[in-house]
Motif scaffolding. Structure first.
Motif, PDB file in Angstrom:
ATOM      1  N   GLN A 162       0.795  -1.264   0.124  1.00  0.00           N
ATOM      2  CA  GLN A 162      -0.063  -0.155   0.087  1.00  0.00           C
ATOM      3  C   GLN A 162       0.737   1.138  -0.032  1.00  0.00           C
ATOM      4  O   GLN A 162       0.505   2.175  -0.543  1.00  0.00           O
ATOM      5  CB  GLN A 162      -0.959   0.007   1.206  1.00  0.00           C
ATOM      6  N   ARG A 163       2.053   1.235   0.668  1.00  0.00           N
ATOM      7  CA  ARG A 163       2.970   2.375   0.600  1.00  0.00           C
ATOM      8  C   ARG A 163       3.425   2.740  -0.616  1.00  0.00           C
ATOM      9  O   ARG A 163       3.546   3.682  -0.990  1.00  0.00           O
ATOM     10  CB  ARG A 163       3.976   1.859   1.649  1.00  0.00           C
ATOM     11  N   ALA A 164       3.824   1.689  -1.572  1.00  0.00           N
ATOM     12  CA  ALA A 164       4.405   1.763  -2.761  1.00  0.00           C
ATOM     13  C   ALA A 164       3.222   2.422  -3.667  1.00  0.00           C
ATOM     14  O   ALA A 164       3.609   3.238  -4.522  1.00  0.00           O
ATOM     15  CB  ALA A 164       4.935   0.471  -3.280  1.00  0.00           C
ATOM     16  N   GLN A 191       3.404   5.979  -5.379  1.00  0.00           N
ATOM     17  CA  GLN A 191       3.609   5.700  -6.766  1.00  0.00           C
ATOM     18  C   GLN A 191       5.105   5.187  -7.177  1.00  0.00           C
ATOM     19  O   GLN A 191       5.723   5.906  -7.820  1.00  0.00           O
ATOM     20  CB  GLN A 191       3.287   7.105  -7.729  1.00  0.00           C
ATOM     21  N   GLN A 192       5.338   4.325  -6.315  1.00  0.00           N
ATOM     22  CA  GLN A 192       6.793   3.657  -6.384  1.00  0.00           C
ATOM     23  C   GLN A 192       6.471   2.240  -6.989  1.00  0.00           C
ATOM     24  O   GLN A 192       5.490   1.685  -6.738  1.00  0.00           O
ATOM     25  CB  GLN A 192       7.456   3.569  -5.044  1.00  0.00           C
ATOM     26  N   ASN A 193       7.812   1.782  -7.323  1.00  0.00           N
ATOM     27  CA  ASN A 193       7.381   0.278  -7.755  1.00  0.00           C
ATOM     28  C   ASN A 193       7.616  -0.520  -6.289  1.00  0.00           C
ATOM     29  O   ASN A 193       7.679  -0.047  -5.081  1.00  0.00           O
ATOM     30  CB  ASN A 193       8.609  -0.053  -8.507  1.00  0.00           C
ATOM     31  N   LEU A 194       7.298  -1.909  -6.210  1.00  0.00           N
ATOM     32  CA  LEU A 194       7.220  -2.919  -5.562  1.00  0.00           C
ATOM     33  C   LEU A 194       8.418  -3.505  -4.802  1.00  0.00           C
ATOM     34  O   LEU A 194       8.390  -4.558  -4.389  1.00  0.00           O
ATOM     35  CB  LEU A 194       6.065  -3.981  -5.815  1.00  0.00           C
ATOM     36  N   ALA A 195       9.304  -2.838  -5.013  1.00  0.00           N
ATOM     37  CA  ALA A 195      10.859  -3.422  -4.818  1.00  0.00           C
ATOM     38  C   ALA A 195      10.788  -3.703  -3.175  1.00  0.00           C
ATOM     39  O   ALA A 195      11.361  -4.757  -2.860  1.00  0.00           O
ATOM     40  CB  ALA A 195      12.078  -2.517  -5.139  1.00  0.00           C
ATOM     41  N   TYR A 196      10.623  -2.700  -2.454  1.00  0.00           N
ATOM     42  CA  TYR A 196      10.619  -2.917  -0.872  1.00  0.00           C
ATOM     43  C   TYR A 196       9.647  -4.420  -0.522  1.00  0.00           C
ATOM     44  O   TYR A 196      10.034  -5.196   0.107  1.00  0.00           O
ATOM     45  CB  TYR A 196      10.086  -1.924  -0.090  1.00  0.00           C
ATOM     46  N   PHE A 197       8.561  -4.315  -1.162  1.00  0.00           N
ATOM     47  CA  PHE A 197       7.495  -5.379  -0.698  1.00  0.00           C
ATOM     48  C   PHE A 197       8.448  -6.975  -1.456  1.00  0.00           C
ATOM     49  O   PHE A 197       8.388  -7.777  -0.458  1.00  0.00           O
ATOM     50  CB  PHE A 197       6.074  -5.130  -1.843  1.00  0.00           C
ATOM     51  N   ILE A 198       8.625  -6.841  -2.556  1.00  0.00           N
ATOM     52  CA  ILE A 198       9.463  -8.016  -3.084  1.00  0.00           C
ATOM     53  C   ILE A 198      10.435  -8.727  -2.159  1.00  0.00           C
ATOM     54  O   ILE A 198      10.639  -9.747  -2.233  1.00  0.00           O
ATOM     55  CB  ILE A 198       9.692  -7.680  -4.443  1.00  0.00           C
ATOM     56  N   VAL A 199      11.323  -7.663  -1.760  1.00  0.00           N
ATOM     57  CA  VAL A 199      12.512  -8.020  -1.027  1.00  0.00           C
ATOM     58  C   VAL A 199      12.353  -8.566   0.330  1.00  0.00           C
ATOM     59  O   VAL A 199      12.716  -9.446   0.922  1.00  0.00           O
ATOM     60  CB  VAL A 199      13.352  -6.925  -1.085  1.00  0.00           C
ATOM     61  N   TRP A 200      11.302  -7.862   0.890  1.00  0.00           N
ATOM     62  CA  TRP A 200      10.481  -8.310   2.077  1.00  0.00           C
ATOM     63  C   TRP A 200       9.946  -9.723   1.941  1.00  0.00           C
ATOM     64  O   TRP A 200      10.246 -10.843   2.896  1.00  0.00           O
ATOM     65  CB  TRP A 200       9.256  -7.694   2.629  1.00  0.00           C
ATOM     66  N   LEU A 201       9.330 -10.239   0.867  1.00  0.00           N
ATOM     67  CA  LEU A 201       8.746 -11.453   0.695  1.00  0.00           C
ATOM     68  C   LEU A 201       9.984 -12.452   0.552  1.00  0.00           C
ATOM     69  O   LEU A 201       9.736 -13.564   0.857  1.00  0.00           O
ATOM     70  CB  LEU A 201       7.736 -11.575  -0.520  1.00  0.00           C
ATOM     71  N   ALA A 202      10.903 -12.194  -0.150  1.00  0.00           N
ATOM     72  CA  ALA A 202      12.123 -13.133  -0.722  1.00  0.00           C
ATOM     73  C   ALA A 202      13.148 -13.184   0.493  1.00  0.00           C
ATOM     74  O   ALA A 202      13.213 -14.497   0.805  1.00  0.00           O
ATOM     75  CB  ALA A 202      12.887 -12.437  -1.560  1.00  0.00           C
ATOM     76  N   CYS A 203      13.246 -12.209   1.451  1.00  0.00           N
ATOM     77  CA  CYS A 203      13.912 -12.335   2.688  1.00  0.00           C
ATOM     78  C   CYS A 203      13.089 -13.244   3.614  1.00  0.00           C
ATOM     79  O   CYS A 203      13.682 -13.996   4.486  1.00  0.00           O
ATOM     80  CB  CYS A 203      14.090 -11.127   3.573  1.00  0.00           C
TER      81      CYS A 203
END
Length: 79
Positions: free
Chosen positions: A54-56, A60-72
Motif C-alpha cells: 500500500q505504501r508503494a 507511486q513507487q515500484n514494489l521493490a521493498y515488498f518483493i525484497v521483504w517477501l524474498a527475505c
C-alpha cells in the motif's frame, strides 16, 4: 561462539518481530511529517507486506521493498 549458539537456538526471535512491528510504524510517522496522506494504509502498519504494498501504491513507487521483504521472509523460513 555464544552468539552462534544463540542464533541456532533461535534465542532472539523477538528482535525480528519487534523490527517488523516498529519499523513500519516509524516509517508511517515519517511519511506523515513529510506531508503524505497515510490514512489509506494506517491500519495495516502491523502487517508488513500489506503495508509495503500500500505504501508503494500510495507513493507511486515500484514494489521493490515488498518483493525484497517477501524474498527475505521466504529465505528465513527455508533456512
Amino acid at each position: 561462539m555464544a552468539a552462534a549458539r544463540a542464533m541456532e537456538n533461535a534465542s532472539y526471535w523477538y528482535i525480528t518481530l519487534a523490527l517488523n512491528l516498529l519499523l513500519p510504524f516509524f516509517d508511517e510517522k515519517q511519511l506523515q511529517k513529510a506531508g503524505h496522506n497515510t490514512s489509506r494504509f494506517k491500519s495495516w502498519v502491523w502487517l508488513v507486506p500489506v503495508y509495503l504494498c500500500q505504501r508503494a501504491q500510495n507513493l507511486q513507487q515500484n514494489l521493490a521493498y515488498f518483493i525484497v521483504w517477501l524474498a527475505c521472509s521466504a529465505l528465513i523460513l527455508l533456512a
